[in-house]
Design a protein around this motif. Sequence first.
Motif, mmCIF file in Angstrom:
data_model
loop_
_atom_site.group_PDB
_atom_site.id
_atom_site.type_symbol
_atom_site.label_atom_id
_atom_site.label_comp_id
_atom_site.label_asym_id
_atom_site.label_seq_id
_atom_site.Cartn_x
_atom_site.Cartn_y
_atom_site.Cartn_z
ATOM 1 N N LYS A 11 0.836 -1.216 0.000
ATOM 2 C CA LYS A 11 0.000 0.000 0.000
ATOM 3 C C LYS A 11 0.871 1.266 0.000
ATOM 4 C CE LYS A 11 -3.837 -2.062 2.580
ATOM 5 N NZ LYS A 11 -3.239 -3.162 3.322
ATOM 6 N N ARG A 46 -6.295 -7.258 -20.157
ATOM 7 C CA ARG A 46 -6.204 -8.599 -19.546
ATOM 8 C C ARG A 46 -4.922 -9.319 -19.986
ATOM 9 N NH1 ARG A 46 -10.816 -12.988 -20.438
ATOM 10 N NH2 ARG A 46 -12.041 -11.270 -19.585
ATOM 11 N N VAL A 70 -4.689 -9.977 -8.121
ATOM 12 C CA VAL A 70 -5.906 -9.157 -8.038
ATOM 13 C C VAL A 70 -6.190 -8.523 -9.398
ATOM 14 C CG1 VAL A 70 -6.953 -7.130 -6.959
ATOM 15 C CG2 VAL A 70 -5.554 -8.669 -5.582
ATOM 16 N N LEU A 73 -7.768 -10.936 -11.851
ATOM 17 C CA LEU A 73 -9.172 -11.227 -11.514
ATOM 18 C C LEU A 73 -10.060 -10.043 -11.895
ATOM 19 C CD1 LEU A 73 -8.664 -12.946 -8.039
ATOM 20 C CD2 LEU A 73 -9.486 -14.060 -10.122
ATOM 21 N N GLU A 74 -9.554 -8.837 -11.665
ATOM 22 C CA GLU A 74 -10.357 -7.645 -11.958
ATOM 23 C C GLU A 74 -10.406 -7.330 -13.445
ATOM 24 O OE1 GLU A 74 -8.929 -4.604 -9.253
ATOM 25 O OE2 GLU A 74 -10.071 -5.482 -7.607
ATOM 26 N N LYS A 75 -9.613 -8.047 -14.229
ATOM 27 C CA LYS A 75 -9.708 -7.886 -15.682
ATOM 28 C C LYS A 75 -10.433 -9.078 -16.296
ATOM 29 C CE LYS A 75 -6.229 -4.459 -16.081
ATOM 30 N NZ LYS A 75 -6.293 -4.215 -14.618
ATOM 31 N N GLY A 76 -11.022 -9.900 -15.443
ATOM 32 C CA GLY A 76 -11.867 -10.983 -15.935
ATOM 33 C C GLY A 76 -11.126 -12.253 -16.281
ATOM 34 N N GLU A 79 -8.938 -18.600 -13.289
ATOM 35 C CA GLU A 79 -7.824 -19.283 -12.634
ATOM 36 C C GLU A 79 -6.985 -20.076 -13.622
ATOM 37 O OE1 GLU A 79 -10.836 -18.949 -11.554
ATOM 38 O OE2 GLU A 79 -10.923 -18.725 -9.374
ATOM 39 N N TYR B 165 -20.775 -15.846 -13.649
ATOM 40 C CA TYR B 165 -19.793 -16.248 -14.653
ATOM 41 C C TYR B 165 -20.475 -17.151 -15.671
ATOM 42 C CZ TYR B 165 -14.929 -16.413 -16.194
ATOM 43 O OH TYR B 165 -13.761 -16.235 -16.891
ATOM 44 N N LYS B 167 -19.299 -19.911 -16.681
ATOM 45 C CA LYS B 167 -18.911 -21.300 -16.419
ATOM 46 C C LYS B 167 -19.442 -21.703 -15.047
ATOM 47 C CE LYS B 167 -14.564 -20.992 -19.017
ATOM 48 N NZ LYS B 167 -13.108 -20.909 -18.885
ATOM 49 N N LYS B 170 -17.198 -20.935 -10.972
ATOM 50 C CA LYS B 170 -17.285 -19.682 -10.228
ATOM 51 C C LYS B 170 -18.728 -19.413 -9.783
ATOM 52 C CE LYS B 170 -13.439 -17.168 -12.349
ATOM 53 N NZ LYS B 170 -12.719 -16.492 -11.288
ATOM 54 N N PHE B 214 -12.606 -8.633 -4.833
ATOM 55 C CA PHE B 214 -11.979 -7.813 -5.867
ATOM 56 C C PHE B 214 -13.052 -7.082 -6.660
ATOM 57 C CE2 PHE B 214 -12.365 -12.212 -7.264
ATOM 58 C CZ PHE B 214 -12.945 -12.126 -8.514
ATOM 59 N N LEU B 215 -12.624 -6.083 -7.435
ATOM 60 C CA LEU B 215 -13.571 -5.252 -8.182
ATOM 61 C C LEU B 215 -13.947 -5.916 -9.505
ATOM 62 C CD1 LEU B 215 -11.993 -1.705 -7.592
ATOM 63 C CD2 LEU B 215 -13.919 -2.760 -6.405
ATOM 64 N N PRO B 216 -15.081 -5.536 -10.068
ATOM 65 C CA PRO B 216 -15.483 -6.151 -11.342
ATOM 66 C C PRO B 216 -14.628 -5.683 -12.515
ATOM 67 C CG PRO B 216 -17.133 -4.553 -10.603
ATOM 68 C CD PRO B 216 -16.081 -4.598 -9.549
ATOM 69 N N PRO B 217 -14.525 -6.512 -13.551
ATOM 70 C CA PRO B 217 -13.818 -6.109 -14.773
ATOM 71 C C PRO B 217 -14.621 -5.071 -15.559
ATOM 72 C CG PRO B 217 -14.129 -8.502 -14.665
ATOM 73 C CD PRO B 217 -15.010 -7.889 -13.634
ATOM 74 N N LEU B 222 -16.549 -7.509 -20.687
ATOM 75 C CA LEU B 222 -17.086 -8.722 -20.067
ATOM 76 C C LEU B 222 -18.430 -9.112 -20.689
ATOM 77 C CD1 LEU B 222 -16.158 -10.683 -17.810
ATOM 78 C CD2 LEU B 222 -17.722 -9.502 -16.276
ATOM 79 N N GLU B 225 -17.726 -10.984 -23.769
ATOM 80 C CA GLU B 225 -17.235 -12.320 -23.448
ATOM 81 C C GLU B 225 -18.381 -13.247 -23.014
ATOM 82 O OE1 GLU B 225 -13.694 -14.005 -20.632
ATOM 83 O OE2 GLU B 225 -13.793 -11.896 -21.098
ATOM 84 N N ASP B 264 -8.108 -4.944 3.496
ATOM 85 C CA ASP B 264 -7.600 -4.744 2.131
ATOM 86 C C ASP B 264 -8.720 -4.322 1.185
ATOM 87 O OD1 ASP B 264 -5.015 -5.293 2.807
ATOM 88 O OD2 ASP B 264 -5.012 -7.345 2.048
ATOM 89 N N HIS B 267 -9.561 -0.694 1.733
ATOM 90 C CA HIS B 267 -8.518 0.113 1.098
ATOM 91 C C HIS B 267 -8.760 0.175 -0.406
ATOM 92 C CE1 HIS B 267 -5.283 1.327 3.931
ATOM 93 N NE2 HIS B 267 -5.824 0.404 4.705
ATOM 94 N N LYS B 268 -9.069 -0.973 -0.977
ATOM 95 C CA LYS B 268 -9.288 -1.037 -2.428
ATOM 96 C C LYS B 268 -10.437 -0.113 -2.839
ATOM 97 C CE LYS B 268 -8.769 -4.824 -4.696
ATOM 98 N NZ LYS B 268 -7.926 -4.283 -5.783
#
Lengths: 113, 352
Positions: A11, A46, A70, A73-76, A79, B165, B167, B170, B214-217, B222, B225, B264, B267-268
């Motif tokens: 941070k 991404r 992170v 994940l935030e760019k879609g 895993e 998602y 799939k 998730k 986490f935040l969305p894309p 999306l 996609e 966290d 903070h994000k």
Amino acid sequence: MSDYYDSKDLKKFGKIGEFESDGSPLADKFFDWYETVFQAGALTPREKGLIALAVSHAVQCPYCIDAYTVGCLEKGADEAQMMEAVHVAAAIKGGAALVHGVQMMNKTKKLSM
Amino acid sequence: MIRSLKKRAHELAETTSQIKILNGEPFSTGELPTFREKIESVGHFPLKPTAIEIFQVNVGYMCNQVCKHCHVDAGPDRKEIMTRQTMQQCLDVIRQGDVHTLDLTGGAPEMNPDFRWFVAQAKAAGVEEIIVRSNLTILRANKKYYDMPPFFAEHGVHVVSSLPYYKAGKTDSQRGDGVFDASVKALQELNATGYGKPGTGLELDLVYNPTGAFLPPDQTSLENEFKTNLERDFGIAFNRLFTITNIPVSRFLEYLIASDNYEDYMHKLVNAFNPAAVKGVMCRNTISIGWDGYMYDCDFNQMLDMKVDRKAGGQHISEFNFDLLNQRDILVSQHCFGCTAGAGSSCQGTVV
């Protein structure tokens, strides 16, 4: 200081210019460039995130691994894509070690009758 | 299947406990600014409404699913349900003003025994847009819901459904085992009724929310996609995808704390604060009505029991006053950072 790495330090990255003498011109330039690098261009955000994740593993930076896990994940990214990116990094790291074996073989052959 | 916080008598089932956490560290120590301080710094405090255009009515907390992130703490064990009398009060108010949208949510709104009556009455009253936030699986959960898609179509209902998602993995990890397969069947049923198909006028939108801390894309990429994958794998069509940020309330707050992600995540959200998103937050043109007729600035404030400002002429639908409500101060707390992070977040997706 008892630990070399602390996840809370990530941070503080934005304040890396703190010790610069006149404002933070070097840090500002770095962050401007850094932000531009990750914008959409010939590669999507991404794809850039997955490259960054792979490089994070290659340079073994725990801050970068956290940040780009992170980020992916935030760019879609999912895993499976992230794991494949890590394998690419591992393959290059492994290949880079192994290809030096040629040097070892060359030297051995030169020294041997 | 997990149980609701309320059924488990979990500490977070008490809204005072949630508010205490949201007002505690890292905000109480000054490490992070409060939401009030943040919007004061950009000239938006007190946050004021534009005008009430959307009635978001929560017709009950009962649901056939128990999603891990549910801000309502909904589930089969929740019995709170809106009565027909309260629905009638909502309709009476809607007829008085410039409300163009009735947005029905829950729980699973279809499980309210007076749900069909409410939709039919709203249609007859000339409400321009009726939204039903359907979890999809309810449409296949029991034979009594099998005819819901044609009912929706007959009344021109705009269906908005969660699908985190394209799939199974998730989706099921957030919403429960088997939810993805059941959702796919329900979407195919809706498509067969004309929903999401060009030229029918029957709108079917999907909602993505992150399956974690986490935040969305980006919403547009999306959506493309989702469309590509759902069409290719299941022949499913839909209109728009809304990306929504998870708000640190109720079961998502429980998850954040249990997984040691709370600090966290806050903070994000704070670091991603976007002043441009403040103008578009949904509490500015929406009023949220709880199952018992009490009024809130949004569905999240409802779950924190933060009723509308007393000075707005009353806090119950029976005391509704358009003029005073349109001048009220909107109540805010640290959970509001969820609606102003990045491209912003609302029940209609991003706001910037």
